[in-house]
Design an enzyme around this catalytic site. Structure first.
Site, short mmCIF file in Angstrom:
data_model
loop_
_atom_site.label_atom_id
_atom_site.label_comp_id
_atom_site.label_asym_id
_atom_site.label_seq_id
_atom_site.Cartn_x
_atom_site.Cartn_y
_atom_site.Cartn_z
N ASP A 209 3.79 76.58 -37.57
CA ASP A 209 3.76 75.64 -36.45
C ASP A 209 5.05 75.70 -35.65
O ASP A 209 6.10 75.25 -36.11
CB ASP A 209 3.54 74.22 -36.98
CG ASP A 209 3.32 73.21 -35.86
OD1 ASP A 209 3.12 73.63 -34.70
OD2 ASP A 209 3.36 72.00 -36.14
N ASP A 432 2.67 77.01 -27.95
CA ASP A 432 2.49 76.42 -29.27
C ASP A 432 1.54 77.27 -30.11
O ASP A 432 0.46 77.64 -29.66
CB ASP A 432 1.93 75.00 -29.11
CG ASP A 432 1.76 74.27 -30.42
OD1 ASP A 432 2.56 74.52 -31.34
OD2 ASP A 432 0.85 73.45 -30.53
#
Length: 556
Positions: A209, A432
């Protein structure tokens, strides 16, 4: 050829549909007793069970955005036990780049295709809403002053124990081989990385992440934990585990649970609380541990390398939808992230190259820490600058500044302030790895969608695949022709995407849909991992820039 997703959307005939907001309420209610993986009653912990309202932040989604009601009833009930691996130890002493293999799991034949796209979209929207809240609420708390103080303290008192001697030239292209996989087979849009933690090292699968900092693993004793593949990490089984005390300056890098506990005893642990939204968070103790990675030299020699004193969260109360993972590996910009902690060994950059999510399982994606000379010499490598990080020391995210969007050689008329990061922390665009599709704030999304609908001719428009719009019937068409799509950045950089990165083909219906959705104007815009496939993405923190080069990632 448009990316083919094995997908059958079986839409139920219902009298009413629910809004995105209703879906969020449903998911939150399901999570009040933990994740939907199991009915776990959580302890009466004020911060652990706290929900943050978005009514004041502008992060709520419009009630005009509708999904089919059946989507709200979906749950994630994965539960196949994974294998526990162990590895022998070998120390390494050279500074070098490392390359991680991200292995891909092909979609299971028994997987429900509706969950591959629609459920991923619901999770994406929830993630965007809660990322927005995190940014804005950080502005309203004392986190900035705490981190500024902590950063000064760590400069004075804390130096990483890992040595960083100069490396021989032949090691600069070394590869770190670990297992990272797409979550398609688990109904997830995330990518997973296999790591070995502790002494002796034991295998855990963590979600990758770039939108968060803290590395954490579910730990024994696990008072309230979600279901994961394999056993929980037990600090008692590792000789290299060490708690960080509440007196340690590094303890200032994390937020404390509410109410804060007074720090008295010399050996008292450092409690942390880290949240990803209303229903996903982790609470536990900050600690250090040894991570073991598999280093492959250019000559093909494989050796294991220790990365010592990695800060991570030992999570005793954890909840959320983490799809069988043991925890999370943060690659954000903050001091706690795995990428930041490896800087003393591998420099201030990392990159990844994500293969087609539906490619053969033998093909793997790559994650590389350190300088990649082949990428830097790529003729089509482009850069755009990161923004926001220097002005705001609490920024975890990698912000880029979009100027406009181009569809079919037309630069769309979108107000430039649509893309701006506000003083309150709202808006802006991040790249992201934890979000699947790409999401643009209004009015940009509507303008983009209308441009495609205006320019696409000769295909029948279909309305049966919400939330994806527009969708077209391409049955019998040998060569599908769709408008080009590009992102124009404020510094002059341009990112051109192949059609398979922004249109998704749904089989066996022979329908293609735009793989871009909208968010409220005050929310984040996000370039997700679906649009990043088959691009080598470089995060150059030292030069504060994002690099991207078209690549067949299977060949990296």
């Amino acid at each position: 050829m448009v990316l083919r997703v094995s997908l059958i959307l079986v839409l139920l005939v219902l009298h009413s549909s629910c809004t995105v907001e209703s879906i969020f309420e449903h998911l939150n209610q399901n999570d009040l007793n933990g994740s939907s993986l199991a009915a776990v009653k959580f302890p009466d912990h004020a911060h652990f069970n706290a929900d943050s309202s978005s009514s004041e932040t502008g992060c709520s989604f419009s009630k005009s955005e509708k999904f089919e009601s059946s989507v709200a009833t979906m749950t994630s009930n994965e539960g196949t036990d994974g294998e526990n691996g162990e590895a022998s130890l070998a120390a390494g002493h050279h500074k070098q780049s490392v390359k991680l293999n991200l292995r891909h799991h092909s979609e299971s034949k028994d997987a429900e295709p509706k969950k591959s796209v629609v459920d991923s979209t619901v999770r994406d929207l929830k993630r965007i809403q809660t990322l927005c809240r995190r940014v804005i609420e950080k502005k309203n708390q004392n986190t900035i002053s705490r981190l500024e103080k902590a950063q000064e303290q760590t400069k004075k008192f804390y130096k990483p124990e890992a040595a960083a001697p100069a490396a021989p030239p032949e090691y600069f292209s070394g590869q770190l081989v670990a297992t990272l996989e797409s979550g398609v087979s688990l109904g997830s849009g995330e990518y997973f990385m296999d790591v070995f933690v502790g002494t002796p090292p034991k295998h855990f699968s963590l979600i990758l992440d770039t939108g968060s900092d803290l590395n954490w693993i579910q730990c024994v004793p696990c008072y309230a934990c979600f279901e994961q593949n394999g056993p929980y990490y037990d600090p008692k089984d590792s000789s290299s585990f060490k708690n960080i005390t509440c007196h340690d300056p590094r303890c200032q890098l994390v937020s404390s649970p509410d109410p804060p506990q007074p720090c008295k005893a010399e050996t008292q642990s450092c409690p942390y609380f880290y949240w990803y939204g209303d229903s996903s968070n982790t609470t536990g103790d900050l600690a250090i541990e040894t991570f073991t990675v598999n280093l492959t030299t250019p000559k093909g020699k494989s050796e294991l390398k220790l990365v010592e004193n990695v800060m991570f969260g030992c999570g005793h109360w954890n909840r959320g939808l983490f799809h069988g993972a043991a925890g999370l590996l943060g690659l954000g910009r903050g001091p706690l992230s795995f990428a930041t902690q490896l800087q003393s060994l591998y420099g201030h950059s990392f990159s990844y190259c994500l293969v087609d999510r539906n490619s053969n399982s033998s093909v793997s994606s790559k994650l590389i820490f350190g300088e990649d000379k082949e990428l830097l010499s790529h003729p089509n490598l482009n850069f755009t600058s990161f923004v926001g990080g220097k002005e705001n020391p609490v920024d975890t995210f990698y912000y880029v500044q979009i100027k406009s969007i181009m569809v079919g050689s037309e630069v769309l008329k979108i107000p430039e302030d649509t893309w701006h990061l506000s003083a309150q922390g709202g808006g802006g665009t991040i790249i992201d790895s934890g979000t699947t599709l790409t999401y643009f704030a209004e009015p940009a999304y509507e303008t983009i969608k209308e441009a495609f609908m205006r320019k696409i001719k000769g295909y029948q428009l279909v309305e049966t695949f919400p939330p994806l719009k527009p969708c077209y019937n391409v049955s019998g068409v040998e060569k599908i022709e769709l408008p080009e799509f590009s992102i124009l950045f404020a510094d002059g950089a341009v990112w051109d995407f192949p059609v398979e990165n922004y249109f998704i083909q749904i089989e066996p219906e022979d329908v293609v849909c735009l793989a871009i959705l909208g968010t409220p104007r005050s929310a984040l815009s996000i370039i997700g991992n679906y649009q990043q496939q088959n691009f080598h993405i470089l995060y150059d923190v030292q030069k504060s820039r994002l690099g991207y080069a078209p690549m067949n990632c299977a060949d990296v």
